[in-house]
Design a protein around this motif. Sequence first.
Motif, PDB file in Angstrom:
ATOM      1  N   THR A  99       0.833  -1.198   0.000  1.00 46.63           N
ATOM      2  CA  THR A  99       0.000   0.000   0.000  1.00 46.63           C
ATOM      3  C   THR A  99       0.869   1.249   0.000  1.00 46.63           C
ATOM      4  O   THR A  99       0.591   2.222  -0.714  1.00 46.63           O
ATOM      5  CB  THR A  99      -0.933   0.007   1.222  1.00 46.63           C
ATOM      6  OG1 THR A  99      -1.758  -1.163   1.180  1.00 46.63           O
ATOM      7  CG2 THR A  99      -1.832   1.232   1.228  1.00 46.63           C
ATOM      8  N   ILE A 103       1.311   4.228  -3.151  1.00 47.89           N
ATOM      9  CA  ILE A 103       1.126   5.681  -3.021  1.00 47.89           C
ATOM     10  C   ILE A 103       2.329   6.421  -3.593  1.00 47.89           C
ATOM     11  O   ILE A 103       2.194   7.469  -4.238  1.00 47.89           O
ATOM     12  CB  ILE A 103       0.861   6.086  -1.555  1.00 47.89           C
ATOM     13  CG1 ILE A 103       0.326   7.519  -1.486  1.00 47.89           C
ATOM     14  CG2 ILE A 103       2.105   5.990  -0.695  1.00 47.89           C
ATOM     15  CD1 ILE A 103      -1.101   7.689  -1.867  1.00 47.89           C
ATOM     16  N   ASN A 107       2.272   8.692  -7.028  1.00 48.47           N
ATOM     17  CA  ASN A 107       2.431  10.115  -6.709  1.00 48.47           C
ATOM     18  C   ASN A 107       3.918  10.448  -6.560  1.00 48.47           C
ATOM     19  O   ASN A 107       4.433  10.504  -5.449  1.00 48.47           O
ATOM     20  CB  ASN A 107       1.690  10.461  -5.415  1.00 48.47           C
ATOM     21  CG  ASN A 107       0.199  10.190  -5.490  1.00 48.47           C
ATOM     22  OD1 ASN A 107      -0.582  11.027  -5.924  1.00 48.47           O
ATOM     23  ND2 ASN A 107      -0.188   8.995  -5.068  1.00 48.47           N
ATOM     24  N   ALA A 113       4.615   9.486   3.750  1.00 44.08           N
ATOM     25  CA  ALA A 113       3.289   8.879   3.899  1.00 44.08           C
ATOM     26  C   ALA A 113       3.227   8.169   5.246  1.00 44.08           C
ATOM     27  O   ALA A 113       4.211   7.578   5.678  1.00 44.08           O
ATOM     28  CB  ALA A 113       3.011   7.891   2.768  1.00 44.08           C
ATOM     29  N   SER A 139      -8.462   8.528   3.381  1.00 44.78           N
ATOM     30  CA  SER A 139      -7.100   8.985   3.125  1.00 44.78           C
ATOM     31  C   SER A 139      -7.099  10.471   2.767  1.00 44.78           C
ATOM     32  O   SER A 139      -8.120  11.050   2.395  1.00 44.78           O
ATOM     33  CB  SER A 139      -6.470   8.174   1.985  1.00 44.78           C
ATOM     34  OG  SER A 139      -6.341   6.814   2.341  1.00 44.78           O
ATOM     35  N   ALA A 199       1.176  12.470   2.847  1.00 43.63           N
ATOM     36  CA  ALA A 199       0.014  11.618   2.576  1.00 43.63           C
ATOM     37  C   ALA A 199      -0.369  10.811   3.810  1.00 43.63           C
ATOM     38  O   ALA A 199       0.485  10.158   4.425  1.00 43.63           O
ATOM     39  CB  ALA A 199       0.324  10.670   1.409  1.00 43.63           C
ATOM     40  N   VAL A 201      -2.383   7.608   4.596  1.00 42.34           N
ATOM     41  CA  VAL A 201      -2.841   6.458   3.813  1.00 42.34           C
ATOM     42  C   VAL A 201      -3.660   5.547   4.727  1.00 42.34           C
ATOM     43  O   VAL A 201      -3.108   4.704   5.447  1.00 42.34           O
ATOM     44  CB  VAL A 201      -1.637   5.701   3.204  1.00 42.34           C
ATOM     45  CG1 VAL A 201      -2.129   4.637   2.227  1.00 42.34           C
ATOM     46  CG2 VAL A 201      -0.684   6.666   2.511  1.00 42.34           C
TER      47      VAL A 201
END
Length: 305
Positions: A99, A103, A107, A113, A139, A199, A201
């Motif tokens: 995961t 991300i 990105n 993150a 998120s 981020a 997440v």
Amino acid sequence: MKIDVIIPTYKPGKEFEKLIGRLQKQEYPIHKIIIINTRTDIFPEELNRSNYKIEITHIEPDQFDHGGTRNMGAGMSDADIVVYMTQDAIPVDEKLIGTFAKIFEENPDIGIAYGRQLPREECNIIERYTRRFNYPEKSLIKTKEDLPKLGIKTFFCSDVCAAYRRNYLLSAGGFENPTIFNEDMIFAGKRIYAGDKVAYVAEAKVIHSHNYTGRQQFHRNFDLAVSQAQHPEVFEGVPSEGEGIRMVKATAKYLVRNGYPWKVFMLVYQSGCKYIGYFLGKRYEKLPMWLILKCTSSRKYWKNS
């Protein structure tokens, strides 16, 4: 992408062995697991080394620093991404590393993150709601433009479970060293001001919570406030008190609505302990050292500083 996991440890217990087991079962391949253990007589003699290389480095207690030790881990890695975890954070499933990888792959302009923390089964109802408040289901990618709306939460990031592009982390100077606490938010705050993104997440999930006593909350919030007072370039003008009050009000409503009105008294007590610790920590420069040592949970930091 090559991904390493970095875990500082101190007297790790059964949860740590469970964490290693869950990491060994991740669908996305981990290059290696880097463990930096503060030397004690307590460390598992055997770890599951079936899938990934595990490197263990022992340091002396006076060498540990929340920021410096994590920088040390990044320096021991040659990976594209480093994932920091604490010894008591247990991945919910086999998709945690993948995961985070996704991300960053999707990105390229994101360098930081962090994941979602879910409560343990034995977690009390107040802390259970706090997890939900701080780690919602949705998120979010945060930028400097979110400051008017999110305030201090714009900087929120937790190295309990967080991932960084390694070159990005090191080229920005790494984590503050030395630092008493809060190295993750200090770094994230500086990068937010620099125009970068952080981020959250929600799909990257770990089980992690504590049933802290009022006394423990006092000590933690004292150290948190010290870290903020030492970095006015990040936290000045973005106070935490408003967010704290909002969380207390939301928690009180949740307790009453779910049939636990008597728990509000415990909430008020714990919130009072947090606020007093925070109030004193923000003013630590005016306190005598004997009082600071009574208030902190990081006595080694003050003795080394």
